[in-house]
Design an enzyme around this catalytic site. Structure first.
Site, PDB file in Angstrom:
ATOM      1  N   ASP A  19       0.811  -1.226   0.000  1.00  0.00           N
ATOM      2  CA  ASP A  19       0.000   0.000   0.000  1.00  0.00           C
ATOM      3  C   ASP A  19       0.843   1.274   0.000  1.00  0.00           C
ATOM      4  OD1 ASP A  19      -2.122  -1.846   0.411  1.00  0.00           O
ATOM      5  OD2 ASP A  19      -1.861  -1.706   2.581  1.00  0.00           O
ATOM      6  N   GLU A 189     -10.960   1.216  -3.628  1.00  0.00           N
ATOM      7  CA  GLU A 189     -10.317   1.616  -2.368  1.00  0.00           C
ATOM      8  C   GLU A 189      -9.010   2.326  -2.688  1.00  0.00           C
ATOM      9  OE1 GLU A 189     -10.021  -2.198  -0.468  1.00  0.00           O
ATOM     10  OE2 GLU A 189      -8.685  -2.996  -1.975  1.00  0.00           O
TER      11      GLU A 189
HETATM   12  C1  6LW Z   1      -5.651  -2.078   2.179  1.00  0.00           C
HETATM   13  C2  6LW Z   1      -6.670  -2.115   1.155  1.00  0.00           C
HETATM   14  C3  6LW Z   1      -6.759  -3.546   0.848  1.00  0.00           C
HETATM   15  O1  6LW Z   1      -5.841  -1.129   3.149  1.00  0.00           O
HETATM   16  O2  6LW Z   1      -5.985  -4.257   1.652  1.00  0.00           O
HETATM   17  O3  6LW Z   1      -7.805  -5.287  -0.223  1.00  0.00           O
HETATM   18  C4  6LW Z   1      -5.785  -3.453   2.731  1.00  0.00           C
HETATM   19  N1  6LW Z   1      -7.548  -4.051   0.030  1.00  0.00           N
HETATM   20  O4  6LW Z   1      -6.380  -1.314   0.069  1.00  0.00           O
HETATM   21  C5  6LW Z   1      -4.616  -3.903   3.483  1.00  0.00           C
HETATM   22  O5  6LW Z   1      -3.415  -3.724   2.763  1.00  0.00           O
END
Ligand code: 6LW
Length: 523
Positions: A19, A189
């Site tokens: 991330d 996200e």
């Molecule tokens: C992160 C998000 C994700 O915050 O995984 O599946 C999480 N999505 O973007 C953890 O890295």
């Protein structure tokens, strides 16, 4: 390939570094990555050329309380930004993700130097995760995040929201606004917002963080939208290319050099075999970005590359980490992390050539564990340390571990049994099931212990005695994930670690003394 610039070799941050949030301030580049249940929270790196990175260390210690946080809970995707001489770091401390609901309190801390000290956290909302701050040219700041939805029958990912953040008052103002619903790839996200040539560019992660991960771009003339998705979406993915070394490409953030070159830092994973298990966790890579005539960003072929032309800047390498840590100083080096509690003197002291670890709780306690560990960054690597420990019951043990989470690990340890007294053997845990592996080799209180990782195979040894081979692939994101009827009960978002671990289930806190911890990649 040009010779006059630094060449980027991906991943630039090998091992558990997911991330990425990248930022330039002047001639300096900074990168923040997630740390989950490990302290210090949020790992920061610094570079002068985007190719070579040095660990700055972690940002959060006393600001966080991860007591009881689940495996792969804790600090998720941070957002690092800068305004008016101040660094802003926003992060989620995930308390729960299973059982339908999401408990995702977000916080912001600030510092005038990347080295800290970081301020006390100011609370933000808990409506979703993956927060980032965008500082607009008019002096106003905005918090972006995703929005979670617990309601049965709805997608859990409710799109990207934005809300104004008052920097002076250190709080959110107004109401959150739905900014972007995402594309058919779904699970939108990881939002980051940028300005270029009169456009606002919204970068998101879609498709989930595994094989179908991607980077999506949308843009608008107005901050609050409407945002129109790039007709050439996605900007980056490895979804249709299982042959590539770099998989899971997604969750990106952009940076521009002073000369106007653009790059994307993004998440990637390198499975042991095509679409196999990733024991190194999710890593960070950097790609070169160009722009089309009508202003959309592009990466060559839309896929991640292992070797990338760096920016037009002189190469700026940093001294490498020493292979052996002799614990000469009282502070731990930046490569060490501790599980669910900060490195404090009540259980951990370093200096004078040793690391002293007071025996703590079992891994399942999700609190009070005494584990000091470093990321495994290569699939061929040997970890060794000397441990001095004098157990007098089977309830005490200390040694070196290859650890993924509380339910998946190996521990080469000095333990105790009625037949041998103090003895070295291997304890393992796979999806919560314990196993003891002989032989038990009597020991007089001090042992130099060795764990050797070779791809998917782990071997343990003490002197001439060997244990294993063991299946190292259980120390992977894929194996760590456990579902109930398709709903994750445990996520596997971290990566494998080597560590120094002491347990005392008598409540007596027997101390183990570790010396000369060596981590050596194989040639
Ligand atoms: C992160 C998000 C994700 O915050 O995984 O599946 C999480 N999505 O973007 C953890 O890295």
């Amino acid at each position: 390939m040009r010779n006059d610039v630094a060449t980027i070799h991906n991943p630039v941050l090998p091992g558990f570094h997911p991330d990425p949030s990248i930022l330039r301030v002047g001639d300096d580049y900074y990168l923040a990555t997630s740390t989950f249940e490990w302290y210090p929270g949020v790992r920061l790196h610094h570079s002068k050329d985007l190719a070579h990175w040095r660990p700055v260390g972690g940002a959060l210690t006393g600001q966080l309380d991860m007591t009881g946080n689940p495996d792969s809970g804790g600090v998720w995707a941070p957002g690092l930004s800068w305004a008016d001489g101040t660094f802003y770091l926003v992060y989620t401390d995930v308390k729960a993700y299973a059982g339908g609901f999401w408990d995702t309190p977000n916080h912001v801390v600030t510092a005038t130097s990347i080295d800290g000290p970081w301020s006390d956290p100011a609370p933000l909302h808990a409506r979703g995760f993956d927060p980032s701050l965008f500082h607009d040219d008019d002096g106003r700041s905005w918090l972006l995040s995703n929005r979670t939805d617990w309601r049965p029958g709805r997608p859990w990912a409710g799109g990207i929201i934005i809300q104004e953040y008052d920097r002076a008052a250190r709080r959110l103002v107004g109401e959150p606004i739905d900014l972007y619903a995402g594309t058919a790839a779904g699970m939108t996200e990881g939002p980051h917002l940028y300005r270029r040539d009169g456009w606002y560019y919204l970068i998101t992660a879609e498709g989930g963080t595994e094989w179908f991960h991607q980077v999506t771009v949308a843009r608008s003339r107005d901050l609050l939208g409407p945002y129109v998705t790039d007709p050439g979406t996605p900007l980056l993915t490895s979804a249709h290319r299982p042959d590539l070394t770099l998989q899971k490409a997604g969750h990106g953030s952009l940076v521009e050099t002073p000369a106007g070159e653009w790059f994307l830092a993004h998440l990637t994973g390198r499975p042991l075999s095509p679409r196999g298990r990733c024991i190194l966790g999710r890593e960070t890579a950097i790609q070169r970005v160009t722009w089309t005539g009508d202003g959309w960003p592009r990466i060559d072929g839309g896929v991640p590359h292992e070797v990338v032309d760096g920016p037009d800047l002189p190469a700026h390498p940093w001294p490498g980490e020493p292979e052996t840590d002799d614990f000469a100083t009282t502070s731990l080096g930046p490569h060490w992390s501790t599980l669910r509690r900060p490195a404090t003197a009540d259980w951990l002291t370093a200096g004078g050539g040793s690391l002293r670890v007071r025996g703590g709780r079992s891994p399942g306690a999700q609190s009070g564990e005494s584990l000091v560990a470093r990321r495994i960054q290569h699939t061929g690597v040997t970890f060794e340390a000397t441990v001095a420990f004098a157990p007098s019951t089977y309830q005490q043990m200390a040694g070196i571990t290859a650890y993924y989470n509380s339910r998946n690990w190996y521990l080469l340890r000095i333990g105790w049994d009625e037949e041998h007294g103090p003895a070295v053997d291997v304890l393992s845990c796979e999806r919560g099931r314990l196993g003891v592996h002989g032989p038990a080799v009597p020991v007089d209180g001090v042992a130099r212990l060795r764990l050797e990782l070779d791809g998917g195979v782990l071997r343990a040894s003490y002197g001439d005695v060997e244990w294993g081979p063991f299946d190292a692939s259980i120390l992977s994101d894929e194996h760590a994930r456990e579902d109930d009827a398709g709903v994750p009960r445990v996520w596997g978002f971290t990566g494998a670690f080597f560590g120094l671990w002491a347990q005392d289930h008598t409540g007596g806190g027997l101390t183990a003394t570790f010396t000369a911890a060596t981590c050596k990649p194989h040639p």
